[in-house]
Design an enzyme around this catalytic site. Sequence first.
Site, PDB file in Angstrom:
ATOM      1  N   VAL A 162     -24.120  -1.482  12.664  1.00 15.38           N
ATOM      2  CA  VAL A 162     -24.135  -1.767  11.228  1.00 15.38           C
ATOM      3  C   VAL A 162     -25.410  -1.203  10.607  1.00 15.38           C
ATOM      4  O   VAL A 162     -26.523  -1.538  11.026  1.00 15.38           O
ATOM      5  CB  VAL A 162     -24.039  -3.277  10.962  1.00 15.38           C
ATOM      6  N   LYS A 163     -25.224  -0.359   9.621  1.00 16.60           N
ATOM      7  CA  LYS A 163     -26.358   0.280   8.947  1.00 16.60           C
ATOM      8  C   LYS A 163     -26.777  -0.586   7.759  1.00 16.60           C
ATOM      9  O   LYS A 163     -25.960  -0.917   6.897  1.00 16.60           O
ATOM     10  CB  LYS A 163     -25.946   1.675   8.480  1.00 16.60           C
ATOM     11  N   ILE A 164     -28.050  -0.936   7.724  1.00 16.11           N
ATOM     12  CA  ILE A 164     -28.592  -1.861   6.728  1.00 16.11           C
ATOM     13  C   ILE A 164     -29.752  -1.195   5.994  1.00 16.11           C
ATOM     14  O   ILE A 164     -30.614  -0.580   6.631  1.00 16.11           O
ATOM     15  CB  ILE A 164     -29.114  -3.150   7.405  1.00 16.11           C
TER      16      ILE A 164
END
Length: 217
Positions: free
Chosen positions: A82-84
Amino acid sequence: MKFFLDTANTEDIKHFAELGLVDGVTTNPTLVSREGRDFETVIKEITQIVSGPVSAEVTATKAEEMIAQARNEIKWASNIVVKIPMTEEGLKAVKVLSGEGIKTNVTLVFSVSQGLLAAKAGATYISPFLGRLDDIGGNGIQLVKDLRQVLDTYGFKTEIIAASVRGPQHVQEAALAGADIATIPATVFGKLWSHPLTDKGLASFASDWKAFQATQK
């Protein structure tokens, strides 16, 4: 050093994955929007092409919503990261997600302090943006060197993904600076094996061989 492809184009991913040199893929909302297809569909397709990490970015701006999106995204495939975004809310989300064992990639990192905060929050990866930092007079490669030193000094396991790669030189310099990974656009990846002297040498070999063959007739 690991090589990721920075694209959401499945045809490009298939092409370079056939070389056996692609260790993962990173995407962002801009790259996915260019494909003109549903976000979930695109990400699922990519996870079926490569077995390595596939970064899928959240679009929410509040931690609670980022967390909800992340929990949904990881249901799509086992290799999703998951890219945050590097924001206060993003750090809150990373702290919670890392506690749940969910892998995260903190993006849009432009300083050592940002990278250090992401690592302390438990980020699996941090993505310093080389080209964009260079654009404003900064030094993206120096940032990678500094991040490497800080992470090693304090024993963080967070990996550095050199992002916003503009050309082969960035890849070379990132490797020398200690980046764990370079995420590379397809247009740049296709230039990594090219060099004018290689082309010149091949042409010379071909010419010499042709001349030799002519003498054997």
